[in-house]
Structures are given as structure tokens and as C-alpha cells.
Design a protein around this motif. Sequence first.
Motif, PDB file in Angstrom:
ATOM      1  N   MET A 144      16.552  32.012 -60.757  1.00 45.32           N
ATOM      2  CA  MET A 144      17.709  32.034 -61.660  1.00 45.32           C
ATOM      3  C   MET A 144      17.315  31.613 -63.075  1.00 45.32           C
ATOM      4  O   MET A 144      17.805  32.166 -64.059  1.00 45.32           O
ATOM      5  CB  MET A 144      18.807  31.105 -61.125  1.00 45.32           C
ATOM      6  N   GLN A 189      17.848  33.721 -66.371  1.00 45.85           N
ATOM      7  CA  GLN A 189      18.536  33.242 -67.576  1.00 45.85           C
ATOM      8  C   GLN A 189      17.740  33.615 -68.833  1.00 45.85           C
ATOM      9  O   GLN A 189      18.309  34.056 -69.834  1.00 45.85           O
ATOM     10  CB  GLN A 189      18.696  31.725 -67.494  1.00 45.85           C
ATOM     11  N   ASP A 213      28.693  38.807 -53.053  1.00 46.92           N
ATOM     12  CA  ASP A 213      28.371  38.146 -54.315  1.00 46.92           C
ATOM     13  C   ASP A 213      27.267  38.892 -55.050  1.00 46.92           C
ATOM     14  O   ASP A 213      27.237  38.940 -56.275  1.00 46.92           O
ATOM     15  CB  ASP A 213      27.953  36.695 -54.061  1.00 46.92           C
ATOM     16  N   CYS A 230      27.559  37.051 -63.469  1.00 45.21           N
ATOM     17  CA  CYS A 230      26.723  35.856 -63.201  1.00 45.21           C
ATOM     18  C   CYS A 230      27.656  34.710 -62.812  1.00 45.21           C
ATOM     19  O   CYS A 230      27.462  34.059 -61.784  1.00 45.21           O
ATOM     20  CB  CYS A 230      25.935  35.411 -64.438  1.00 45.21           C
ATOM     21  N   ASN A 231      28.671  34.489 -63.632  1.00 45.22           N
ATOM     22  CA  ASN A 231      29.584  33.372 -63.377  1.00 45.22           C
ATOM     23  C   ASN A 231      30.437  33.601 -62.136  1.00 45.22           C
ATOM     24  O   ASN A 231      30.772  32.653 -61.433  1.00 45.22           O
ATOM     25  CB  ASN A 231      30.468  33.141 -64.612  1.00 45.22           C
ATOM     26  N   CYS A 279      29.528  34.968 -59.346  1.00 45.80           N
ATOM     27  CA  CYS A 279      28.781  34.509 -58.177  1.00 45.80           C
ATOM     28  C   CYS A 279      28.670  32.985 -58.195  1.00 45.80           C
ATOM     29  O   CYS A 279      28.845  32.342 -57.170  1.00 45.80           O
ATOM     30  CB  CYS A 279      27.396  35.144 -58.100  1.00 45.80           C
ATOM     31  N   HIS A 280      28.374  32.421 -59.339  1.00 49.76           N
ATOM     32  CA  HIS A 280      28.230  30.952 -59.398  1.00 49.76           C
ATOM     33  C   HIS A 280      29.507  30.270 -58.899  1.00 49.76           C
ATOM     34  O   HIS A 280      29.448  29.287 -58.169  1.00 49.76           O
ATOM     35  CB  HIS A 280      27.901  30.491 -60.824  1.00 49.76           C
ATOM     36  N   GLN A 281      30.653  30.839 -59.287  1.00 50.61           N
ATOM     37  CA  GLN A 281      31.923  30.248 -58.835  1.00 50.61           C
ATOM     38  C   GLN A 281      32.093  30.437 -57.330  1.00 50.61           C
ATOM     39  O   GLN A 281      32.428  29.490 -56.605  1.00 50.61           O
ATOM     40  CB  GLN A 281      33.095  30.876 -59.585  1.00 50.61           C
ATOM     41  N   ARG A 337      28.839  26.931 -57.376  1.00 50.86           N
ATOM     42  CA  ARG A 337      28.039  26.461 -58.519  1.00 50.86           C
ATOM     43  C   ARG A 337      28.762  26.794 -59.818  1.00 50.86           C
ATOM     44  O   ARG A 337      28.166  27.200 -60.799  1.00 50.86           O
ATOM     45  CB  ARG A 337      26.655  27.124 -58.547  1.00 50.86           C
ATOM     46  N   GLY A 338      30.075  26.623 -59.766  1.00 44.76           N
ATOM     47  CA  GLY A 338      30.896  26.980 -60.932  1.00 44.76           C
ATOM     48  C   GLY A 338      30.580  26.182 -62.183  1.00 44.76           C
ATOM     49  O   GLY A 338      30.984  26.557 -63.285  1.00 44.76           O
ATOM     50  N   ILE A 352      27.659  25.996 -63.370  1.00 47.25           N
ATOM     51  CA  ILE A 352      26.610  26.720 -64.111  1.00 47.25           C
ATOM     52  C   ILE A 352      27.287  27.892 -64.816  1.00 47.25           C
ATOM     53  O   ILE A 352      27.595  28.910 -64.193  1.00 47.25           O
ATOM     54  CB  ILE A 352      25.479  27.212 -63.181  1.00 47.25           C
TER      55      ILE A 352
END
Length: 151
Positions: free
Chosen positions: A37, A41, A84, A118-119, A121-123, A127-128, A130
Motif C-alpha cells: 500500500m 501511495q 473491495d 482507495c478510501n 476499501c479502507h473504510q 482502516r477508515g 487511512i
Amino acid sequence: MLIVLSCAGAILTSFAAAESPGGFSRSNYIPHLGDIMGATQLRHIKLSFAGKLRNWELAAYELDQIKESFQDAATLYPGIPVTDMTIVAEPVRRLGEAIQAKDPRKFSAAFVELTAACNGCHQAIGRGFIVIKVPTSSPFSNQTFEPATKP
Ligand code: HEC
């Protein structure tokens, strides 16, 4: 001189074959998801600037790198739900189209979508905290993002 060279060769060979006490070798090195990741980034930033500056060749390259990282993440970490992973498929496809069409407007719209994915999936994955955003300045003073010839 010959001795020095063959010596260095032997050291390199033994280094390549070396295993750490945990049985860890080059052939079974699995990057941590966080590291995949982190690399993504960096590519996200580079892709953004390549697109902004209409360096389509570089943009296509960085997009490929991102795709490969996503593939690695999905293959090495099957715990990531497929749904995701598919979040990013559509924005990645649109970015590819925008790059091929050399269309800066389509590119920036698709880039915003990718960033939202990206966000997303993080949510979904807990991992919201990030939060990725479209970069405003490049931290890479050691790489040129302008195309070699004017677009
Ligand atoms: C399919 C899910 C998924 C997608 C899509 C995804 N990520 Fe991640 N990301 C994760 C997970 C899970 C972690 C946490 C990894 C861990 O804890 O080891 C993470 C962590 C991160 C981190 C923290 C790494 C660090 O060391 O600080 C960054 C940065 C990041 N992602 C960037 C991105 C960017 C940029 C994109 C889109 C281009 C993206 N991610 C798309 C699942 C995803």
C-alpha cells in the motif's frame, strides 16, 4: 585483481543463497500489505503528476504499477474481500481510457474516482483512518514529471 573479483562473486553468491534463522529467503519473501500500500501511495502521487503534466507515457507506466500492486494485494492477501478489490477496477479502467485518449479532463475525473475507491476499501476494511486525497504538491524533487517533449 582477479582474486578480489572472484572473492566478491563468492560473497554475492552466498548472500543470495543465505537464509535468515526464520527460514526466510528471497524466493519466499512476501511483502506486507502495508508495504504494498505504501508503494501504491507513491504511485498514486506520481500518476497524479504525470497526468496533470500530460506525461501520458509515464502515466500509463504508473497506472500499470498500481494495477500490479493491486493484483499482488489480492493474490497474497485473499482475506481482502473481492468486492473491495472490484471497487478499484472501474476507476482503473477509466484512467486507462483517459490516458489512451490523452484527455486531461477525463484523467482528473477518473483520478478522483480512483482516490475515492482507495478510501472506499479502507473504510470497508476497518482502516477508515487511512484517508487518501488527490495530491497538491509532489514530494519527489528527484524525478521529472514533465514529458520530454511538449504534449
Ligand atoms: C481492496 C482494498 C484496498 C484498496 C482498494 C486500497 N487499499 Fe490501501 N490499504 C488496505 C488495507 C487493508 C490497508 C492496511 C494494511 C495493513 O494494515 O497492513 C491499507 C493501507 C494503506 C496505506 C497505509 C500504509 C502505510 O504504511 O501507511 C496507504 C498509504 C494506502 N493503503 C494507500 C492506498 C491507495 C493510495 C489506494 C488507492 C490507489 C489504496 N490504498 C487502495 C486496503 C486497500
